[in-house]
Structure formats: structure tokens, C-alpha cells
Design an enzyme around this catalytic site. Sequence first.
Site, PDB file in Angstrom:
ATOM      1  N   LYS A  41     -50.381  28.220  28.873  1.00  0.00           N
ATOM      2  CA  LYS A  41     -50.655  26.787  28.792  1.00  0.00           C
ATOM      3  C   LYS A  41     -52.121  26.455  28.917  1.00  0.00           C
ATOM      4  O   LYS A  41     -52.695  25.789  28.084  1.00  0.00           O
ATOM      5  CB  LYS A  41     -49.948  26.073  29.955  1.00  0.00           C
ATOM      6  CG  LYS A  41     -48.505  25.785  29.725  1.00  0.00           C
ATOM      7  CD  LYS A  41     -48.001  24.819  30.786  1.00  0.00           C
ATOM      8  CE  LYS A  41     -47.888  25.452  32.152  1.00  0.00           C
ATOM      9  NZ  LYS A  41     -46.775  26.372  32.278  1.00  0.00           N
ATOM     10  N   GLU A 232     -50.747  20.474  33.284  1.00  0.00           N
ATOM     11  CA  GLU A 232     -49.614  20.242  34.193  1.00  0.00           C
ATOM     12  C   GLU A 232     -49.098  18.806  34.105  1.00  0.00           C
ATOM     13  O   GLU A 232     -48.893  18.128  35.114  1.00  0.00           O
ATOM     14  CB  GLU A 232     -50.001  20.549  35.646  1.00  0.00           C
ATOM     15  CG  GLU A 232     -50.619  21.921  35.874  1.00  0.00           C
ATOM     16  CD  GLU A 232     -49.598  23.046  35.943  1.00  0.00           C
ATOM     17  OE1 GLU A 232     -48.427  22.833  35.506  1.00  0.00           O
ATOM     18  OE2 GLU A 232     -49.957  24.144  36.411  1.00  0.00           O
ATOM     19  N   ARG A 609     -43.155  34.003  38.359  1.00  0.00           N
ATOM     20  CA  ARG A 609     -44.480  34.461  38.802  1.00  0.00           C
ATOM     21  C   ARG A 609     -44.611  35.967  38.605  1.00  0.00           C
ATOM     22  O   ARG A 609     -45.697  36.524  38.634  1.00  0.00           O
ATOM     23  CB  ARG A 609     -44.746  34.159  40.290  1.00  0.00           C
ATOM     24  CG  ARG A 609     -44.771  32.705  40.706  1.00  0.00           C
ATOM     25  CD  ARG A 609     -45.649  31.862  39.860  1.00  0.00           C
ATOM     26  NE  ARG A 609     -44.870  31.228  38.786  1.00  0.00           N
ATOM     27  CZ  ARG A 609     -45.404  30.624  37.754  1.00  0.00           C
ATOM     28  NH1 ARG A 609     -46.706  30.549  37.628  1.00  0.00           N
ATOM     29  NH2 ARG A 609     -44.635  30.096  36.819  1.00  0.00           N
TER      30      ARG A 609
END
Length: 745
Positions: A41, A232, A609
Site C-alpha cells: 500500500k 490508511e 504480519r
Amino acid sequence: MQNAPAPLSDSVLNSLNDAQRQAVETTEGPVLVLAGAGTGKTRVLVTRLAHLLRSNLAFPGQILAVTFTNKAAQEMKHRVSSLMGGAPVEGWWLGTFHALAARMLRRHADLVGLQSSFTILDQDDQVRLIKQLMEAENIDTKKWPAKMLADKISSWKDKGWMPAQVGPDQTGDLAGGKLGSIYAQYQQRLKTLNACDFGDLLLHMIHILKDPRNADVLADYHRRFKYILVDEYQDTNVAQYLWLRLLAQGSNNICCVGDDDQSIYGWRGAEVDNILRFEKDFPGAAIIRLEENYRSTGNILSAANAVIANNEGRLGKQLFTSHGDGEKIKVRGLWDGEAEARWVGEEIEALQFKKYSLDDIAVLVRAGFQTREFEERFIQLGLPYRVIGGPRFYERMEIRDALAYMRVVNQPNDDLALERIINTPKRGLGDTTVQTLYTHARAKGISLYSALQDLMQTDELKPKVKTTIMKLVDDFERWRSMASNTSHTDLAKHILDESGYTAMWQGDKSPEAPGRLENLKELVSGMEEFENLPVFLEHVSLVMEAQNNDAGTEQVSIMTLHGAKGLEFKCVFLPGWEEGLFPSQRSMDENGLKGLEEERRLAYVGITRARERAYISHVANRRMYGNWMSAIPSRFVDELPEDHIDVQAETGLHGNAGGRSSHWDSSGFGVEYAARKTSYIDGVSSKVSSKADVTNQNGFSRGDKVFHEKFGHGTVIHMDGQKLDINFGKSGTKRVMDSFVTKAD
DNA sequence: TGGATTCGCGTTTTT
DNA sequence: CGCGAATCCA
């Protein structure tokens, strides 16, 4: 920066088709990049930014790049700077919502009745202020905790509501229906104090930009910002959204990047809706989906996909990877938290054996208190670790000042420390004097402190300055000589008082001053647990060093799932997957299905993660708030797809050894639990008796039958100095002083 | 006023 | 259980 666009070799962009790439790089008009975990992203955003600059579509001051956290802002600054060949990015409109809004507000503070030098209050200050107002209104702060009202007001601010927009519908009977008026008074009070709280930074800006009388201000920003980039986006709250929308109305070139599945700040006002509604808010928006994950192996990704698929209300995407399957996720059921920490320790040692660096390993917990058992175990094992998001206490201004004084006392040659406090509190040693001192120090190759000593012998300085310096040196010499015959905490008190530092804050009228004084007190009392000043300072520098990330040695990271957002590790441990802890009971109680889904997104964030290995564990017994609670495996454990996990249960733990722990027979489970609970209270079981030989200073031991003058007969179950926790059977466990207790047979 | 004691309550965290 | 806040008491 004038050259043609550099070729983009970035793997993320290579995964885009031409239309997508075109959109990411240059599209005019709104763009929403919907990108899953590990799809790059931020890289997309940075690439767009770099492209705009390189192809001269915009220059730095014309781009507004907003992130959510400071960490992300730093990261972006770093990346942009290196993409730009190391050009400094200071002064660019690149940062967090709050930082940028604050900067904007300082330019227009007068429009909301503030001076541009306004101070920004933190949460503590906010609560203190509100409490004062409540007391003035005779509102019972027990029934209505100030903290709760402060939170409520903050949440209104997050929604973009000024006092005028808050009616009885919102306040309900909070504070006896007076909350609305408290809010208004609070805003008034802030204005008189020339202060803002965090929510105000955005709220005031929205107010300014919306007001037709300030059309010129808005027009100026519209001219200024040709492109707006937002990272975000799923975490933006309404106020942030409104601010963005006002600014974006100019060029309409807004590019937001986000992942609805990673929205984990709902409890703080983030609205997943913002991202779900993007197309409506910005008509004609281009939507780009990034679904190729470059981070994790197949098993990890499949597990994450399967878990998050249980959520409704998603935009929906299915991540895929071209990596191999990799290792299956290890799922383990254990007896209790201690066993869990032991297991994690063992697995980490095994990973070290497989040549993983400790830096590649993280333990991600749901709640802060869980870090403790891992810390204890890792200390036993001598395994270096760092707890991320730990105390930020030492970073506060007043604490750093106080520490600087102590550092100079401890080590006169600490130039940085001396420079920090040489004119704090103000004593007339300004920049010019410091410059003179530095010149002298450099010329002679001595420290700043020695320069002070030197120059006070000469006539180089004005007499007034000379006297001040003599006084200062005298103070330091005195404190240093005190160090040998005074406890370091007393010494610290002397230093703070005699230097005038305490007085400085006592005389300060600003609303933060009381909080700072409290922090100083806390600092002094916190020093007690250390042997002496050098040991304490050593500790502080270690703590701060550890927070600076690369302390040289490899370390396992321990942090909350929230703290792990945006990070990745080769190996990730996810302990505490039990109903009530994760998903958190409170989250479900307060927000029902919405709360549960946010917890599930947290699980998704946790799993994703991991690049190569993930470990999930849950325990049968967890001690919470001092008592043992039975626990059943989290529903999220059940949602893990069997094909991608490797389940082991501790043998002998329950009647179902080797079976999938989440299928534990609940009746068998109950029996185990009941047995354990009883044995704990009796102080007999092996788990408990390991501590039973400890005796307190007055001779009481765990398990002693005792008699208390008020509560009658009971059994000692815990000791804390002269405090005993005694179970009195029916009347429950009480903490009493041992002087009220006699031994019974 | 501050030292001692008891009470009360407990996610997550960013400015 | 452990911590901070409230309260009590000299």
C-alpha cells in the site's frame, strides 16, 4: 527532480496492469486504492508521490500527504527522501493528520479566537480541566467520571460536532444532562487559556474552512494543494474525513489507500464507512484493487483469508500469493499463561537454531498486561527483547529536563545535557553566551562545563553573566558533593528545587503545568527502585535506547496487535487466543457484532504480519485480576482452516490429548478447572505450593490458617509485605494488615 | 498536609 | 493481583 520519470522496478507496480498503473501514477480525480495486507500500500502512495514530482505535475508544496501515525509519517518521509535522492522533506506538507492540522491552524488561529502560539493539551490535561468545570457545576465526579466525559467530548470532536451540534439526544442524562453545557464551557475555557486539545486541531480547521467568510482561506488551500494523498484511509474518523473533503474540493485529486479489513481503530472514532462510501463521496472515483500479497506464504495467507471471510460488511477481496505454501501455522493449547510463555520461549530458541534473527521474531498480544509473562520468561532465558509502545514517559519535556540536570551532576562533561538546561529555567544565559562557551570549548578542546569554569575566571563575559555562571557551577559542584552522602532521590529533589526548575512550573499558569509537576514527582519516586543515580541513569538510557529500535543487539519484539500495524516479521507469535481476551469481552459487550468484527480484523492484522511462520496459542487457565479464570479457545481458532494449520495440544491437559484443542469437551474442561480452583484456594496444589515456602517478614506463610479480629478464621493465600490476602471462605478474600491477624492451628 | 490505608477497578492508542 | 485515587487521621 527535473529528469524524466525513473523506471519503476517496484514489484508492486509490476503487478499492476497498465490501466492501474496509469491510475496510480497520474490519474487526475479521485482514486481509491483498496489494498490488502502485504500488497505494498504505502509503496503505491510513495510511488505516486514520486511520479508527481519527477514529472513536474506538482512540486513538493503542492502535495498534501497524510498518514495516520507518526511512525508511518516518518517512514513515508524517509522513503520519499530516498526516492528523491536524499532531498530533505522538511517543510513539505507530509505528516499525520494532527501535525498538519496543527500547522494549518497556527496560520489561522486568530479566526477562532486563538493566538498562533496556542498550546496543545494532552488527555491528562483535558481530564483535569473538565474535572474542574464539573466540580464548579457540582456534578458528582464519582457518578460521572471526568475521564468518561472527556472521552465523550473527544468522540464528538472526532465526529466533527461543535457544542452547538450537541443536543439532549446526544448528551442523554450524562452528568445529569449538563454535559452539553460542560462541553461549551470547556471550549470557552480552552480559548481563554489559548489552548487546544487534539480534537480541536481538526475541528477548528473544519470550522474555519467551512465558514463562507473565510472563503479566501479555503481558496488559498485549493490553489496550494494540487494533489492529496492519504494512507490508511480506513482509519480516518469523520472529522478527518471532513477536513480532507474540504481541501480536496479544489483539485479533486485525492488518492486514498486503505484496507477495510484492517480497520482496527473503531473504538477511537475511525469509520470504516469512510472507505466503504468513497465512491459516493467522490463521484467518478477510480477504484484499484491490489490483491497480490508479497509478504506471506500461502498457508499464512489462506488462514488470514479464512478468518476474515467470517466478517460481513466488507468490500471483499481475496488475497493471493505466488509464494509457496510454506509452513503451516502452529496452533497450540496450553495449561496456563506460564506454560504458554515457556512454549513461546522454546519455539524461539528453536528458531534461533534455524538461524532466524531475533529481530525477525515478534510476539503480538491483544492487551498490554499480557506482555508481562513473556518478559519474565525471556529474562529467565536471557533472551533479549524489547517491548514496543512501552513507557513514553522519559520523552516528556519536563522529564528530559530533569534528567539533563541529573546527567550533568553525574557526568559534568555531558555537553548535550548541559546545553539543554543551561538556560532552563531562564537565567539569562541565552544563545550568544552559549555560542561563546562553545567557541571557547572547541578552541581548547574541552567540554562545555569546563568552558563554564574557565570563563568565569576571566573577564570575557559581562559581569552579570559571569555571576550567573558562577552560581550555576557552584550549584552543580554542591549537588555533586551531596551525591556521596545523600540518597539519590533526595538529591533529585534538591536539584529540582534549588535549580528553580520546580518553581518554574509552579509559576507557570498554563494548563499543562500541574501535570508536569506530577510527572516530576513520579520521576523522583520512580528512582527509588534503583540503587543510585548512575544505575538509574543507565537504566533510562537503556530504555530510551531500546525504543530507538536498533540497540545493536538482536531482540525479540513484544507489542500489542495495534502496535504491530504496518509492520512485518518473519515469525509471529499470537498468544492468548481465548474467548473473552481475544475477542475481548468488553469489545463485544459494548459494540456487539461490530465489536466482534473489529476484533476479527485484529486477528487478520495479526496473522498477516507474518512472512514465514505464525504460531497461535491459547490456554485453559488464565489469571486475570488475581483470580484464575477458565478459558475456552477463541472462536477465531475454530475459524482457522484445518488444512493450513498444525494443531497440537499439551498431553495430559484434558481428556483429549492430541485432539484439536478447540474441540475440548466442555464438561471435562469444567472438571479440570474446578479442581484447580479449589487447590489454589487451599494452597495445596503443586502449582500453588511452589510459592508456599515464601514467608513474610512477620512469619506468615501461604496456607497458614489464621484468625482475624473482624473477619474470623481464614487462610493466607498471598503476601505483599505486611499485607496479607486471606480467604475467609463465605465472606470472600480480603486484604488485611498482618498486625490484625494471629496464627491459628 | 502528607503518610498510611483502603477502595475500586481493570482493552486497544493517536495526536 | 497491582495500581492509582480517594480517604482517613495525626
